[in-house]
Every structure is written in structure tokens, then in C-alpha cells.
Scaffold this active site. Structure first.
Site, short mmCIF file in Angstrom:
data_model
loop_
_atom_site.label_atom_id
_atom_site.label_comp_id
_atom_site.label_asym_id
_atom_site.label_seq_id
_atom_site.Cartn_x
_atom_site.Cartn_y
_atom_site.Cartn_z
N GLU A 64 -18.40 14.75 32.19
CA GLU A 64 -17.44 14.74 31.00
C GLU A 64 -16.78 13.37 30.89
OE1 GLU A 64 -14.95 17.99 30.44
OE2 GLU A 64 -16.27 19.33 31.23
N GLU A 97 -14.28 22.85 36.27
CA GLU A 97 -13.03 22.18 36.70
C GLU A 97 -12.13 23.37 37.30
OE1 GLU A 97 -10.98 20.44 33.19
OE2 GLU A 97 -12.23 18.77 33.45
C1 GLA Z 1 -11.90 19.27 30.57
C2 GLA Z 1 -12.99 20.54 30.26
C3 GLA Z 1 -13.55 20.70 28.94
C4 GLA Z 1 -12.62 20.27 28.00
C5 GLA Z 1 -12.17 18.69 28.04
C6 GLA Z 1 -11.33 18.36 26.79
O1 GLA Z 1 -12.76 18.33 30.92
O2 GLA Z 1 -13.79 20.78 31.29
O3 GLA Z 1 -13.88 22.08 28.56
O4 GLA Z 1 -11.61 21.01 27.71
O5 GLA Z 1 -11.38 18.84 29.32
O6 GLA Z 1 -10.91 17.06 27.13
#
Ligand code: GLA
Ligand code: GLA
Length: 686
Positions: free
Chosen positions: A324, A168
Site C-alpha cells: 500500500e 496490518e
Molecule cells: C492502512 C490500511 C488501509 C487503509 C490505509 C489508509 O494502510 O491497511 O486499509 O486504512 O491505511 O492510509
């Protein structure tokens, strides 16, 4: 154009196939796997449970820098190799992550310039993750060394199927204002403008005596006394997106030089303002995204659909996947509601319906310690006793049977245009209304289309649009001459554009196009926008269609002078009474609608009813979140996904019906769907 079935040429639904390696022949399933948080005994159990859950792809190593390089220049890969061996032995593929989103403490302590600086000049501390200055030469050198070592040590391990760069990008600290950024920004500007005179002209620096006499006088938009020069601010946003992208490309190149056939991705965050994902997506082999729609928001299915339509649209030549999602709760909102039973499954099918080639979670096993220990996971603190486990295993086994969706792209005949630079400039201070936010403009037009079952592809104004029956242009404030020419020629060739107010207002430098507003978009407007008049909050602009019906707008009114277009609706009260507010015009073989206010829901519906591609489908319910219908169409079959997001059972007509993929039985001519119920009906192509 109307009546012709238009498909995405490629991408959604395509197999993840790169170079010599076949990455996927099925919808991939799994999540972030962080074995470094657990003793080895747990790893064995993890792999067994993964097999039970149908997991076939896990992201490994994403926050492991401190374990992979425990001291500066001292590397440790044996543990990672053991994990990869275990996974390979169980037939579970690995999305190998570079750990550069979480620099180790020793790095931040020894080289403080790797920590970013905020606009007031304060340095962020370490003690969390993502405290990164991407222009720090120390950060860059250490990241390169880490990734090169990772690629050399385990890049060719047989378990590794994909490369996952960083995590991210720009998530927690999108902008750094340090001197290293200032220096790199000046180089970026020198490259963009060639000379100081060009820069001064582009930024309109004669305003407020901002003229630069030396490039070194240019600083990032730190704390300023009044509004910062919006042209400077816009270029800084462009530069920061590019700076992160440059770092991504550096890591990607290292991974690929060690393993040229590796499919590389980095996880996006949907409508994330700081990064121009259209630019980024051109450099990934798979678009991947993290979707955390809020279960507390009754409109979560729509937000989620919109996120997926964007992800599919960012690069239409490559597949996309959900990197995710959460099995249930997150832990970073003020109130973290769980997903209701069935919602995680429904949301996962929503992704597949919209073309996803993988559905993965953050994370595999809930942590015992650390900032996210109360975030849900595929394996909860309660282990397999948690109801989440039953949902996770059920979904895993179902997804394994959907191979035939390969090469069945999502059918979308409507495009919605967005542009990151336009978003940045639109939301800079000093606009006619401070509340003019791109998200509101997108939702205004996306919501009714979602409710009508019209599937939308998000598109950049730079891409070819001729595959679409209609193109919606909500407040495309910043528009280059080339982008406008793209829209104009699309209409000329027979397309339909629906454009809203505050489009075509400024050029790439944020300088206003003079004359009536609209600049190079004026050929599609059919009227002269001679001024703008934002409304008070709660105020309604009353209007009347030429056909007699009344309607309303909120938030904004253009002041429109009539010219060659056909006026479809006029303002009926107040100072603008009698002025046009919706105008239709013909251009070439096509048609354009210009809308000078944010029409209310009923009035927007009236407008969309005028455009065949926006009318929607009789089988989808209108006026509320209910049954979502999306079609994926392959050469022989059309796959109709129906997902019931209503709270009660729904009965739907499905024509002649066909084989239902999840149950393997024939259904039709109607199906009944319980709340969160899903059917995927296979119809022959006629
Ligand atoms: C993001 C991050 C993960 C985690 C999630 C929690 O997507 O990439 O590492 O912190 O949030 O929701
Ligand atoms: C003040 C300033 C002007 C201008 C206006 C804007 O009056 O003196 O320069 O910025 O505000 O309303």
C-alpha cells in the site's frame, strides 16, 4: 573485504516464484480493490479502467467478512466468485485477502470477548475495525472457520496468485490486557522459563518485592502505580508479538493446506514497534509493506527510503513489495497534504530502485462512504478527470517495461543493525534519558548515509553479516551473548563495526551486564565506559579530534576511561574534559569504532569519512536531500537509478552512460534531471 562488490544473495529483485506458480515476471501494479462497496455496474467499469492503468494485481476481500458471512455460519461467496471471474477474464491477478481484520458486528455483539481490553480494564467497542483480542477463543475459532471456508470456496480460483492474511496486524490495538491474554501469557512464560524460580530470577523480582509464588499471580502490565517491572513489560511485548504471529500462522496454514503453492504475505508497516518483523518475516513468502511517508515532511524521501531498506532487509531470501501507498492524500493525519505532481511516481521508483517487485495502492477506487472516504485512491471521486488518474496510468505503463530488473538485487555494502526486543527495552520507563528513542538513533546515522548515497540494508543482530563492508550498531541496548559473538566474529574476520553509546547494556532479560558498560560487546569498544551522563536538551558536548578539528555531540555523553583503543576524539570542556569520546580499535583482522555521544552532523560526517564504506559516492550530492542514487546489479548489467528529489533541475555525471530504460535511448556522460525526474541507466558489468 573492502573493494569486493557484495550483493544480497537473493531476495530484492528476485522473481516472485513459488512452488509451481509464477507469481511475477514484472513489477506488479495495482491496489486494494473493494468491490463490495459498489454496485455491479461499477465492477465492469473498474476492470476496464484497471486495464487502462496497467493494473495486474489487486487485493480483494480484505474487509469483506460481513459480506462473506452475513450471519453466523451462513456464508455467501457467489459475489466474490463473480468478481474473481471478471478479474481473471481481464488477466488481472488477485491477492486474496482473509477478512479477519474487520470482524462483523454480529460477531462482536454476540461474543464480547473478541473485543480487546485496555490497560485500565475498559473494553473497546465495535463500530470500526481491528477491535480484536487475538487470544479470544471465540475470535480464533470464527477466524479459522472463515479462512477455511474462503480457501475452500475460492482459494483455487485461477485469478488467485497470492494470499494476503489479515491486514496490518496489531495496527490499532497492539496490546490487549484481558484475562485470556493473561492466561496465554502465563503459558508462554512457563514455556520460556520452565520454572517459577527461573522466572523470578530472570525478572529480578526481588526488586520492589515482586516475587511470584504461583504463576497465576502474574498479570499483564496493566495500570501500575509506579514504573512496571521492565523485564515483565519486555516479555509482554515479546508475547504479544508472538500471539499475533501465532494467529497469522494459523491462517497461513489453512490457506496453504487448501493450496500448498500459494505465496502468502501479510502487510507490514515499516518501523512498527509492536511487532518483531524479523521474526514475522521468516514466515512469509513475500515481505509486503504499507508506506505512508508524510508529504508535509520535507524529509519524506529519506523516510521512505529507510522504510524500503528495512522491508528489503527483513527476510533477505524472499522478494518484497509495496502493498500500500497512497496516490496522493491520506485522511488520518491532522493535516493531509497531497503529494506534489511527480512525487507519487518518484516514490514508486524509489521502491523499485530499492528492490520492490510490486507497487500497489490503498485503494483502487475512493469510497463514497465510511471512515476513509476522503483518502486518495487510484480512481478519485472525480474519476478519470482527476490529475491523479494521469499519473496512475503513466506509471502503470512504464512499470510494465521493467522486466529485465528481475534478478538484479540492490547493491548494499553497509548494514545497520536493529532489534525489536532491544527497541522495546530501550524505550521502557526508567532509562537515563526518557528521550532516548530508537528512531532518533537510527535517523542520526541513516540521514548522513542517505545524503551520501550509501545504500543500507537493515539487519538483525542474529544474521550473518560477512557480506557487508561495514556494520553500524546504533544503541543496541539489549544484546544477547550470541548476538554479540556474531558482531565480534564479523570484525575478527575483517569487518568494520561502528557502534554507538548505550549498546550491550543488558541481557535478554533486561538485566545489566556488570563491569564497565558494554558486556559481551566490550571486545569491540577499546575503552571502559564507566558511567553515562545524558546532556540537557540543547546542550552541546564539545570535543576535539586528535587531528585538530573541533566537533560536537548532543543528547548524551559516555564517561569513558582510556584503555587499549586509539582515542580519535576527546571531550574538551566541562566535567568530562579530556575524556575519550570516539575510540578506534583493532580486533582480529577488522576494526571497530566506538562513539560515546550523538555526534552532530558535521562531526558524524568526519567520523564516516574515516571508514571507506561510509564515504559515499562522488556522484551523489552531499549535505541535503537531492538526487538519490541506488544501484541494482545483475549478472550482466548494473542498473543505476537516479531520482531527483531537489526542487530544481540537476545535472549529473554518469560515467560512460548507457541505455536509459524508461525512454529507451542512450544517455551519458551526463544527464540532466528535472525535479522528480528519474533515469534508470543500464551499464555493462565490467
Ligand atoms: C492502512 C490500511 C488501509 C487503509 C490505509 C489508509 O494502510 O491497511 O486499509 O486504512 O491505511 O492510509
Ligand atoms: C523515592 C523512593 C525510593 C526510590 C527513589 C528513586 O525516594 O522512596 O524507593 O524509588 O524515589 O529516586
Amino acid at each position: 573485504m573492502a573493494g569486493r562488490r557484495i550483493f544480497n544473495e537473493q531476495g530484492a529483485g528476485a522473481v516472485l516464484r513459488f512452488g509451481l506458480r509464477v507469481v511475477s515476471m514484472r513489477v506488479r501494479y495495482g491496489g486494494d480493490y473493494n468491490p463490495e462497496q459498489w454496485p455491479r455496474e461499477v465492477w465492469e467499469q473498474d476492470v476496464q479502467l484497471m486495464q487502462e492503468a496497467g493494473v495486474d494485481l489487486v487485493t480483494v476481500g480484505v474487509f469483506s467478512w460481513a459480506l462473506l458471512e452475513p450471519r453466523e455460519g451462513v456464508f455467501s461467496f457467489d459475489w466474490l466468485r463473480d468478481v474473481l471471474d471478471l478479474l481473471a477474464g481481464a488477466g488481472i491477478g488477485v491477492d486474496l485477502a482473509t477478512p479477519t481484520a474487520a470482524p462483523p458486528a454480529w460477531l462482536s455483539a454476540r461474543y464480547p470477548d473478541v473485543l480487546p481490553i485496555d490497560p485500565t480494564g475498559s473494553r473497546y467497542s465495535y463500530g470500526s475495525r481491528q477491535a480484536i483480542c487475538v487470544c479470544s477463543p471465540n475470535y480464533r475459532a470464527k477466524a479459522r472457520a472463515m479462512v477455511a471456508r474462503l480457501a475452500a470456496e475460492v482459494g483455487s480460483h485461477p485469478a488467485v496468485e497470492m494470499g494476503h492474511v489479515h491486514n496490518e496486524y496489531a495496527c490499532h490495538v497492539p496490546y490487549c490486557y484481558c484475562d485470556n491474554h493473561a492466561k496465554a501469557f502465563r503459558e508462554w512464560l512457563a514455556h520460556r522459563y520452565g520454572s517459577l524460580d527461573n522466572l523470578n530470577a530472570a525478572w529480578g523480582t526481588t526488586f520492589w518485592s515482586q516475587t511470584y509464588t504461583d504463576l497465576d499471580e502474574v498479570v499483564p502490565p496493566r495500570m501500575t502505580a509506579a514504573f512496571v517491572n521492565p523485564s515483565l513489560d519486555l516479555d509482554y511485548k515479546r508475547f504479544c508479538s508472538d500471539a499475533f504471529l501465532e494467529e497469522f500462522l494459523e491462517e497461513r496454514t489453512i490457506l496453504k493446506s487448501a493450496r500448498p503453492d500459494l505465496a502468502v504475505t501479510t502487510n507490514f508497516m515499516g518501523f512498527y514497534r509492536p511487532l518483531d518483523y524479523f521474526q514475522w518475516a521468516a514466515h512469509v513468502d513475500v515481505v509486503s509493506t504499507d508506506n505512508y511517508a508524510d508529504p508535509a515532511d520535507p524529509e519524506w524521501p529519506m523516510y521512505s527510503a529507510m522504510h524500503y531498506d528495512l522491508s528489503r532487509g527483513l527476510n533477505k531470501d524472499v522478494p518484497w513489495m509495496v502493498m500500500e501507498q497512497s496516490a496522493s492524500r491520506v485522511n488520518w493525519r491532522s493535516h493531509n497534504l497531497p503529494k506534489q505532481p511527480g512525487h507519487m511516481r518518484a516514490m514508486s521508483y524509489q521502491a523499485v530502485a530499492r528492490g520492490a517487485t510490486g507497487v500497489l495502492f490503498f485503494q483502487w477506487r475512493a469510497s463514497r462512504a465510511g471512515a476513509e472516504k476522503f483518502h486518495s485512491a487510484m480512481v478519485s471521486h472525480a474519476g478519470t478527470a482527476s490529475p491523479v488518474w494521469a499519473e496512475v496510468t503513466e506509471l502503470g505503463s512504464e512499470l510494465a517495461s521493467l522486466d529485465e530488473l528481475e534478478n538484479a538485487p540492490v547493491e548494499a555494502k553497509v548494514a545497520m543493525v536493529i532489534s525489536w526486543p532491544s527497541w522495546w527495552a530501550l524505550e521502557a520507563p526508567g532509562q537515563p534519558s526518557r528521550d532516548l528513542l530508537l528512531a532518533d538513533q537510527l535517523l542520526w546515522v541513516y540521514r548522513p548515509l542517505y545524503e551520501r548515497g550509501v545504500t543500507v540494508d537493515f539487519c538483525s543482530p542474529d544474521e550473518r553479516l560477512d557480506r557487508y563492508d561495514a556494520v553500524i550498531v546504533p544503541s543496541l541496548y539489549l544484546l544477547s551473548a550470541g548476538q554479540a559473538a556474531n558482531l565480534v566474529s564479523y570484525v575478527q574476520a575483517g569487518g568494520t563495526v561502528v557502534a554507538s553509546f548505550w549498546s550491550g547494556i543488558v541481557d535478554e532479560c533486561d538485566s545489566v551486564y556488570l563491569g564497565p558498560y558494554g558486556g559481551p560487546l566490550r571486545p569491540l569498544m577499546g575503552c571502559d565506559v564507566v558511567d553515562v551522563a545524558p546532556l540537557r536538551s540543547g546542550e552541546t558536548l564539545e570535543l576535539k579530534w586528535e587531528t585538530g578539528e573541533s566537533g560536537g555531540g548532543v543528547f548524551w555523553a559516555d564517561v569513558i576511561a582510556e584503555c587499549e583503543g586509539r582515542v580519535l576524539a576527546r571531550v574538551t570542556g566541562g566535567g568530562l574534559s579530556g575524556r575519550p569520546i570516539v575510540v578506534e580499535s583493532n580486533y582480529g583482522d577488522g576494526r571497530a569504532y566506538y562513539v560515546g555521544s550523538r555526534l552532530d552532523a558535521a562531526t558524524t560526517a568526519h567520523l564516516f569519512d574515516l571508514v571507506p564504506a561510509l564515504r559515499g559516492d562522488a556522484t551523489s550530492s552531499r549535505g541535503g536531500l537531492a538526487v538519490e542514487r541506488v544501484v541494482r546489479a545483475g549478472p550482466n548489467w548494473r542498473y543505476e537509478f537516479l531520482i531527483n528529489f531537489a526542487a530544481e533541475e540537476r545535472e549529473l555525471e554518469v560515467g560512460a552512460g548507457g541505455l536509459e530504460l524508461l525512454t529507451g535511448v542512450d544517455v551519458g556522460p551526463s544527464v540532466s534531471l528535472k525535479p522528480s525526474g528519474i533515469v534508470i541507466i543500464r551499464h555493462p558489468v565490467t
